[in-house]
Design an enzyme around this catalytic site. Structure first.
Site, PDB file in Angstrom:
ATOM      1  N   GLY A 245      19.949  37.280 -89.602  1.00 14.87           N
ATOM      2  CA  GLY A 245      19.346  37.255 -88.390  1.00 14.87           C
ATOM      3  C   GLY A 245      19.952  36.339 -87.106  1.00 14.87           C
ATOM      4  O   GLY A 245      19.665  36.416 -85.957  1.00 14.87           O
ATOM      5  N   GLU A 284      21.850  35.908 -96.070  1.00 14.77           N
ATOM      6  CA  GLU A 284      22.077  37.311 -95.536  1.00 14.77           C
ATOM      7  C   GLU A 284      22.560  37.703 -94.226  1.00 14.77           C
ATOM      8  O   GLU A 284      21.949  38.441 -93.403  1.00 14.77           O
ATOM      9  CB  GLU A 284      20.841  38.299 -95.936  1.00 14.77           C
ATOM     10  CG  GLU A 284      20.148  38.076 -97.360  1.00 14.77           C
ATOM     11  CD  GLU A 284      18.984  39.165 -97.532  1.00 14.77           C
ATOM     12  OE1 GLU A 284      18.617  39.524 -96.499  1.00 14.77           O
ATOM     13  OE2 GLU A 284      18.492  39.066 -98.511  1.00 14.77           O
ATOM     14  N   PRO A 285      23.668  37.003 -93.853  1.00 13.15           N
ATOM     15  CA  PRO A 285      24.092  37.290 -92.171  1.00 13.15           C
ATOM     16  C   PRO A 285      24.977  38.467 -92.262  1.00 13.15           C
ATOM     17  O   PRO A 285      25.480  38.855 -93.263  1.00 13.15           O
ATOM     18  CB  PRO A 285      24.888  36.138 -92.233  1.00 13.15           C
ATOM     19  CG  PRO A 285      25.624  35.742 -93.617  1.00 13.15           C
ATOM     20  CD  PRO A 285      24.216  36.016 -94.525  1.00 13.15           C
ATOM     21  N   ARG A 287      25.279  40.329 -88.452  1.00 11.81           N
ATOM     22  CA  ARG A 287      25.773  40.478 -87.205  1.00 11.81           C
ATOM     23  C   ARG A 287      26.926  39.183 -86.880  1.00 11.81           C
ATOM     24  O   ARG A 287      27.728  39.382 -86.343  1.00 11.81           O
ATOM     25  CB  ARG A 287      24.720  40.289 -86.020  1.00 11.81           C
ATOM     26  CG  ARG A 287      24.909  40.493 -84.702  1.00 11.81           C
ATOM     27  CD  ARG A 287      23.953  40.254 -83.950  1.00 11.81           C
ATOM     28  NE  ARG A 287      22.671  40.920 -83.992  1.00 11.81           N
ATOM     29  CZ  ARG A 287      22.355  42.204 -83.723  1.00 11.81           C
ATOM     30  NH1 ARG A 287      23.246  42.687 -82.850  1.00 11.81           N
ATOM     31  NH2 ARG A 287      21.318  42.681 -84.163  1.00 11.81           N
ATOM     32  N   ARG A 323      23.771  51.233 -79.860  1.00 12.84           N
ATOM     33  CA  ARG A 323      23.151  49.742 -79.483  1.00 12.84           C
ATOM     34  C   ARG A 323      22.565  49.840 -77.990  1.00 12.84           C
ATOM     35  O   ARG A 323      21.270  49.634 -77.642  1.00 12.84           O
ATOM     36  CB  ARG A 323      23.800  48.686 -79.718  1.00 12.84           C
ATOM     37  CG  ARG A 323      23.965  48.381 -81.180  1.00 12.84           C
ATOM     38  CD  ARG A 323      24.727  46.917 -81.378  1.00 12.84           C
ATOM     39  NE  ARG A 323      23.664  46.091 -81.509  1.00 12.84           N
ATOM     40  CZ  ARG A 323      23.548  45.277 -80.311  1.00 12.84           C
ATOM     41  NH1 ARG A 323      24.555  45.507 -79.385  1.00 12.84           N
ATOM     42  NH2 ARG A 323      22.642  44.489 -80.029  1.00 12.84           N
ATOM     43  N   CYS A 354      24.540  64.735 -74.438  1.00 15.95           N
ATOM     44  CA  CYS A 354      23.334  65.238 -73.483  1.00 15.95           C
ATOM     45  C   CYS A 354      22.247  64.726 -73.630  1.00 15.95           C
ATOM     46  O   CYS A 354      21.012  65.003 -73.899  1.00 15.95           O
ATOM     47  CB  CYS A 354      23.398  66.768 -73.858  1.00 15.95           C
ATOM     48  SG  CYS A 354      24.847  67.709 -73.720  1.00 15.95           S
ATOM     49  N   GLU A 355      22.034  63.278 -73.177  1.00  9.80           N
ATOM     50  CA  GLU A 355      20.892  62.647 -73.276  1.00  9.80           C
ATOM     51  C   GLU A 355      21.331  61.607 -72.004  1.00  9.80           C
ATOM     52  O   GLU A 355      22.587  61.011 -72.085  1.00  9.80           O
ATOM     53  CB  GLU A 355      20.881  61.637 -74.465  1.00  9.80           C
ATOM     54  CG  GLU A 355      20.705  62.390 -75.591  1.00  9.80           C
ATOM     55  CD  GLU A 355      19.378  62.784 -76.270  1.00  9.80           C
ATOM     56  OE1 GLU A 355      18.525  62.164 -75.588  1.00  9.80           O
ATOM     57  OE2 GLU A 355      19.088  63.582 -76.996  1.00  9.80           O
ATOM     58  N   TYR A 383      26.649  47.051 -86.445  1.00  5.14           N
ATOM     59  CA  TYR A 383      25.728  48.060 -86.139  1.00  5.14           C
ATOM     60  C   TYR A 383      26.344  49.086 -85.215  1.00  5.14           C
ATOM     61  O   TYR A 383      25.800  49.476 -84.037  1.00  5.14           O
ATOM     62  CB  TYR A 383      24.418  47.240 -85.561  1.00  5.14           C
ATOM     63  CG  TYR A 383      23.807  46.431 -86.318  1.00  5.14           C
ATOM     64  CD1 TYR A 383      23.165  46.967 -87.670  1.00  5.14           C
ATOM     65  CD2 TYR A 383      23.846  45.000 -86.241  1.00  5.14           C
ATOM     66  CE1 TYR A 383      22.681  46.079 -88.342  1.00  5.14           C
ATOM     67  CE2 TYR A 383      23.178  44.159 -87.192  1.00  5.14           C
ATOM     68  CZ  TYR A 383      22.722  44.572 -88.343  1.00  5.14           C
ATOM     69  OH  TYR A 383      22.151  43.734 -89.295  1.00  5.14           O
TER      70      TYR A 383
HETATM   71  N1  PLP Z   1      18.715  41.062 -94.353  1.00  6.47           N
HETATM   72  C1  PLP Z   1      17.645  41.938 -94.006  1.00  6.47           C
HETATM   73  C2  PLP Z   1      16.775  42.233 -95.108  1.00  6.47           C
HETATM   74  C3  PLP Z   1      17.873  42.822 -92.968  1.00  6.47           C
HETATM   75  O1  PLP Z   1      16.809  43.565 -92.603  1.00  6.47           O
HETATM   76  C4  PLP Z   1      18.686  42.515 -92.074  1.00  6.47           C
HETATM   77  C5  PLP Z   1      18.924  43.217 -90.705  1.00  6.47           C
HETATM   78  O2  PLP Z   1      18.038  43.326 -89.984  1.00  6.47           O
HETATM   79  C6  PLP Z   1      19.920  41.552 -92.497  1.00  6.47           C
HETATM   80  C7  PLP Z   1      19.872  40.813 -93.493  1.00  6.47           C
HETATM   81  C8  PLP Z   1      20.997  41.026 -91.433  1.00  6.47           C
HETATM   82  O3  PLP Z   1      20.356  40.814 -90.119  1.00  6.47           O
HETATM   83  P1  PLP Z   1      21.525  40.246 -89.022  1.00  6.47           P
HETATM   84  O4  PLP Z   1      22.553  41.417 -88.967  1.00  6.47           O
HETATM   85  O5  PLP Z   1      20.965  39.893 -87.841  1.00  6.47           O
HETATM   86  O6  PLP Z   1      22.354  39.045 -89.619  1.00  6.47           O
END
Ligand code: PLP
Length: 425
Positions: A245, A284-285, A287, A323, A354-355, A383
């Site tokens: 996140g 869990e990074p 982005r 996005r 076509c949107e 993403y």
């Molecule tokens: N972990 C979980 C469970 C997620 O759903 C997400 C994405 O929303 C992430 C990690 C990665 O998030 P981010 O890419 O914002 O670091």
């Protein structure tokens, strides 16, 4: 020092480069639309995480959904990362890269099927992040059937406001994710009765593109309290998965220092979690690791005027990078070749789909563009292709990974044969 963005003009007259590779040349070889990623930047971001959390045992489990290119997974794997997955398909990708890396996989997601659970059990993943009592029952049943032990963490919902776009906010009670933190102890109690389940962790993920460290600190405080309670209940909780996140800055005119960001983030988490003894942190990074390492290159097809508005129509569209259409997200757009003395014009940059939602920028001041010009849509490494589709029967772009002065194709451009292969008349 590695700059925040690997995409730059080395001097006033050169085209845009990704590290040591000219993007102009790259598109001559591989065409457009084209995703380009910098290996150096991805590794730099991974190392920033390792540095910021060196004071605590930890594992960075890169969130595969952000960019699931096999070559990028392999790069991260070789450099010690684990992985956060949300589907059997993402697990298949990890197994393809390195079977042994399953032991560094955390499995999140609200809708795991029996087949996905079986695959994960057989592969020997690190831990299941359980999102409901029903999922816990299914995992217990499958684990006992296969006679495989499973480590579990309950993904709790801490009811923390994440200060981000509503579609990517996940940590409020009204969201579908996780289990209300107030019910967590009861769920762990029922897990403790299951012979094949080991309650070894707690997990949380409050959303994506969160730029302030405060919500992470608030969530960590609630998790720390829960860990203490669970340990007092006799459960051997060894890990806390703090999710992903951490946001980036998509507007280049705003200053952004990834080193500072990660320090603030680590401080907010560690202040609450380091006092707990014998704890391993899972992160869990997604982005933060890959977004700024990537750009989408696209060529201008037409420039047209409708009423007062000028539209720059590119050969990339919302199916390639959704996005802006999905979250009204901003991406900086820069010409690959700067034309001397080009005046700025206010335009919409749109794709051929076509949107009316098919846009990359609205009312944006850009140097005047003409058909044939190349532009780079920046910060598209996360993403981007992973959220792409074949809408309007458009084959997906190719992907190239740059390592210093070398560029290599890591995904060829799709063909119409690829698209039509599963169909029958
Ligand atoms: N972990 C979980 C469970 C997620 O759903 C997400 C994405 O929303 C992430 C990690 C990665 O998030 P981010 O890419 O914002 O670091």
């Amino acid at each position: 020092m590695i700059s925040t963005r690997p995409f730059a003009h080395p001097d006033a007259r050169s085209p845009l480069f990704c590290d040591g590779v000219s993007l102009d040349t790259l598109t001559k070889n591989y065409g457009t639309p084209l995703y380009v990623y910098s290996e150096n930047q991805i590794l730099h971001r991974l190392r920033l995480f390792a540095g910021a959390f060196e004071s605590i045992p930890h594992l960075v489990c890169y969130s595969v959904k952000a960019n699931s290119a096999l070559a990028i997974l392999k790069l991260l794997d070789k450099n010690g990362a684990g992985f956060d997955i949300v589907s059997g398909g993402e697990l298949e990708r990890i197994l393809r890269v390195n079977k042994a890396s399953a032991q560094r996989v955390v499995f999140s997601g609200v809708g795991k099927t029996a087949a996905e659970i079986d695959l994960a059990l057989r592969s020997g993943i690190l831990i299941f992040n359980i999102e409901s009592a029903g999922e816990l029952d299914l995992l217990a049943e499958r684990a006992s059937k296969l006679r495989k032990r499973a480590r579990i963490a309950l993904r709790v919902n801490p009811d923390v406001f994440a200060e981000t776009h509503p579609y990517i906010s996940t940590g409020l009670r009204e969201h579908k994710f996780g289990v209300d933190i107030r019910q967590a102890r009861a769920v762990y109690k029922s897990a403790a009765k299951q012979k094949y389940l080991d309650s070894s962790g707690v997990s949380v993920h409050i959303g994506s593109q969160i730029r302030s460290a405060d919500p992470f600190g608030a969530a960590a405080e609630r998790i720390a309290q829960l860990v203490r309670e669970l340990r007092a209940d006799g459960l051997p909780i060894q890990s806390v998965d703090v999710g992903g996140g951490l946001g980036i800055e998509y507007h280049s005119e705003h200053s952004f220092n990834p080193e500072d960001k990660i320090q603030q983030y680590a401080l907010a988490l560690l202040r609450k979690l380091r006092p707990i003894e014998n704890l391993r942190l899972l992160l869990e990074p997604g982005r933060f690791i890959v977004a700024q390492a990537g750009a989408l290159l696209t060529r201008v097809l037409y420039v047209k005027k409708n009423g007062e508005k000028t539209f720059v129509v590119t050969d990339a569209a919302m199916n390639d990078l959704i996005r802006p259409a999905l979250y009204q997200a901003h991406h900086d757009i820069v010409p690959v070749v700067r034309s001397k003395g080009a005046r700025k014009k206010v335009v919409d940059v749109v794709g051929p789909v076509c949107e009316s939602g098919d846009f990359f920028a609205r009312d944006r001041g850009l140097p005047e563009l003409k058909p044939g010009d190349l532009v780079a849509i920046l910060d598209a490494g996360a993403y981007g292709l992973s959220l792409s589709s074949n809408y309007n029967s458009r084959p997906r772009p190719a992907e190239v990974l740059v390592d210093g002065k070398r560029a290599r194709l890591i995904r060829r451009r799709e063909t119409m044969d690829d698209l039509l292969a599963p169909e029958q008349i």
